[in-house]
Design a protein around this motif. Structure first.
Motif, PDB file in Angstrom:
ATOM      1  N   SER A   2      48.612  35.410  34.401  1.00  0.00           N
ATOM      2  CA  SER A   2      48.793  34.045  33.935  1.00  0.00           C
ATOM      3  C   SER A   2      48.786  33.026  35.219  1.00  0.00           C
ATOM      4  O   SER A   2      49.177  31.905  35.201  1.00  0.00           O
ATOM      5  CB  SER A   2      50.216  33.793  33.372  1.00  0.00           C
ATOM      6  OG  SER A   2      51.093  34.521  34.128  1.00  0.00           O
ATOM      7  N   ARG A   3      48.211  33.547  36.306  1.00  0.00           N
ATOM      8  CA  ARG A   3      48.313  32.740  37.514  1.00  0.00           C
ATOM      9  C   ARG A   3      47.273  31.642  37.474  1.00  0.00           C
ATOM     10  O   ARG A   3      46.101  31.896  36.914  1.00  0.00           O
ATOM     11  CB  ARG A   3      48.255  33.439  38.708  1.00  0.00           C
ATOM     12  CG  ARG A   3      49.012  34.784  39.128  1.00  0.00           C
ATOM     13  CD  ARG A   3      48.931  35.286  40.501  1.00  0.00           C
ATOM     14  NE  ARG A   3      49.822  36.043  40.731  1.00  0.00           N
ATOM     15  CZ  ARG A   3      50.881  36.160  41.112  1.00  0.00           C
ATOM     16  NH1 ARG A   3      51.754  34.994  41.290  1.00  0.00           N
ATOM     17  NH2 ARG A   3      51.977  37.345  41.138  1.00  0.00           N
ATOM     18  N   GLY A  32      54.773  41.028  36.893  1.00  0.00           N
ATOM     19  CA  GLY A  32      53.689  40.103  37.583  1.00  0.00           C
ATOM     20  C   GLY A  32      53.691  38.833  36.877  1.00  0.00           C
ATOM     21  O   GLY A  32      52.652  38.154  37.353  1.00  0.00           O
ATOM     22  N   LEU A  33      54.292  38.636  35.878  1.00  0.00           N
ATOM     23  CA  LEU A  33      54.020  37.143  35.366  1.00  0.00           C
ATOM     24  C   LEU A  33      54.616  36.207  36.264  1.00  0.00           C
ATOM     25  O   LEU A  33      55.480  36.315  37.099  1.00  0.00           O
ATOM     26  CB  LEU A  33      54.886  36.955  34.034  1.00  0.00           C
ATOM     27  CG  LEU A  33      54.218  37.664  32.853  1.00  0.00           C
ATOM     28  CD1 LEU A  33      55.031  37.604  31.419  1.00  0.00           C
ATOM     29  CD2 LEU A  33      52.877  37.268  32.432  1.00  0.00           C
ATOM     30  N   THR A  34      54.005  35.186  36.257  1.00  0.00           N
ATOM     31  CA  THR A  34      54.783  34.078  37.173  1.00  0.00           C
ATOM     32  C   THR A  34      55.865  33.341  36.741  1.00  0.00           C
ATOM     33  O   THR A  34      56.246  33.682  35.404  1.00  0.00           O
ATOM     34  CB  THR A  34      53.580  32.780  37.261  1.00  0.00           C
ATOM     35  OG1 THR A  34      53.576  32.286  35.752  1.00  0.00           O
ATOM     36  CG2 THR A  34      52.385  33.203  37.726  1.00  0.00           C
ATOM     37  N   PRO A  35      56.599  32.902  37.424  1.00  0.00           N
ATOM     38  CA  PRO A  35      58.016  32.282  36.868  1.00  0.00           C
ATOM     39  C   PRO A  35      57.698  31.389  35.875  1.00  0.00           C
ATOM     40  O   PRO A  35      58.596  31.396  34.909  1.00  0.00           O
ATOM     41  CB  PRO A  35      58.728  31.575  38.188  1.00  0.00           C
ATOM     42  CG  PRO A  35      58.009  32.339  39.148  1.00  0.00           C
ATOM     43  CD  PRO A  35      56.689  32.806  38.933  1.00  0.00           C
ATOM     44  N   GLU A  36      56.873  30.504  35.960  1.00  0.00           N
ATOM     45  CA  GLU A  36      56.548  29.704  34.810  1.00  0.00           C
ATOM     46  C   GLU A  36      56.358  30.123  33.513  1.00  0.00           C
ATOM     47  O   GLU A  36      56.741  29.886  32.494  1.00  0.00           O
ATOM     48  CB  GLU A  36      55.359  28.647  35.279  1.00  0.00           C
ATOM     49  CG  GLU A  36      55.285  27.547  34.135  1.00  0.00           C
ATOM     50  CD  GLU A  36      54.211  26.583  34.802  1.00  0.00           C
ATOM     51  OE1 GLU A  36      54.231  25.346  34.420  1.00  0.00           O
ATOM     52  OE2 GLU A  36      53.193  27.162  35.427  1.00  0.00           O
ATOM     53  N   ALA A  37      55.317  31.116  33.540  1.00  0.00           N
ATOM     54  CA  ALA A  37      54.810  31.947  32.355  1.00  0.00           C
ATOM     55  C   ALA A  37      56.025  32.712  31.924  1.00  0.00           C
ATOM     56  O   ALA A  37      56.264  32.959  30.623  1.00  0.00           O
ATOM     57  CB  ALA A  37      53.846  33.177  32.851  1.00  0.00           C
ATOM     58  N   ASN A  62      60.377  42.488  36.360  1.00  0.00           N
ATOM     59  CA  ASN A  62      60.438  41.600  37.689  1.00  0.00           C
ATOM     60  C   ASN A  62      61.145  41.659  38.582  1.00  0.00           C
ATOM     61  O   ASN A  62      61.451  40.664  39.264  1.00  0.00           O
ATOM     62  CB  ASN A  62      59.793  40.238  37.146  1.00  0.00           C
ATOM     63  CG  ASN A  62      58.467  40.254  36.454  1.00  0.00           C
ATOM     64  OD1 ASN A  62      57.391  40.110  36.962  1.00  0.00           O
ATOM     65  ND2 ASN A  62      58.717  40.317  35.137  1.00  0.00           N
TER      66      ASN A  62
END
Length: 198
Positions: A2-3, A32-37, A62
């Motif tokens: 999702s980056r 591995g998802l971004t904090p926003e995702a 995470n």
């Protein structure tokens, strides 16, 4: 995954998913998802009322863990009934079985992590060992090579099931399933189902 993806796209994408798909991501595929995702995924889970426990699976995948924290998760899994014989008198452990099946030009080689009581794990290693010895050699060129690998793996793993310590395979199983274990750590029946279907 999702980056660099537009937040509105993520919201729309998660909104189109079924409850089962969201639960799968939250408990098994959020590493591995971004904090926003992660935030957007949790928002959608909360909006649907799927429960705060499901959202905990995202964080569990995470996070960096100490050996003590991993051991605590191993303690949860090791007290379940054996998924092979349903016995609960022995602490569960883990092993890797390797099986080679060959038919002239085709060789199938499969390594698999298994969790169970020490007795069942030894049987699983022995079954894979004997099966590989009987039907593993007959593929050219990979049959003999993969059969020797299978023999080595199964023999060396037969003695790894010690009741007083967790082996690397048990820690590996826990790391792979952290999201689900965290979400269902207080639901023994659900954990038993996960273990049986692993």
């Amino acid at each position: 995954m999702s980056r660099g993806i537009n937040p509105d796209f993520l919201r729309d994408n998660y909104a189109r998913m079924s409850d089962n798909e969201l639960t799968y991501i939250a408990t098994q595929d959020a590493a591995g998802l971004t904090p926003e995702a992660m935030s957007i995924l949790k928002e959608e889970i909360h909006k649907r009322g799927l429960g705060d426990d499901i959202a905990k699976g995202i964080d569990a995948q995470n996070k960096q863990y100490s050996i003590e924290e991993l051991k605590a998760y191993c303690d949860i899994i090791s007290t379940l009934n054996c998924p092979h014989c349903n016995n609960n008198t022995e602490k569960l452990s883990a092993t890797v079985t390797a099986m080679t099946i060959s038919l002239v030009v085709i060789t199938n080689y499969e390594k698999r992590v298994r969790v169970g009581c020490p007795s069942c794990l030894k049987k699983k290693n022995a079954t894979a060992l004997i099966g590989s010895l009987v039907i593993g050699w007959w593929g050219i060129p990979w049959g003999p090579i993969r059969t020797l690998q299978s023999v080595w793996i199964n023999i060396s793993n037969m003695g790894l099931h010690k009741p007083d310590e967790y082996n690397d395979y048990m820690y590996g199983y826990v790391l792979t399933n952290l999201g689900r274990i965290e979400v269902y750590k207080n639901d023994r029946a659900k954990l038993q189902e996960i273990l049986k279907n692993s």
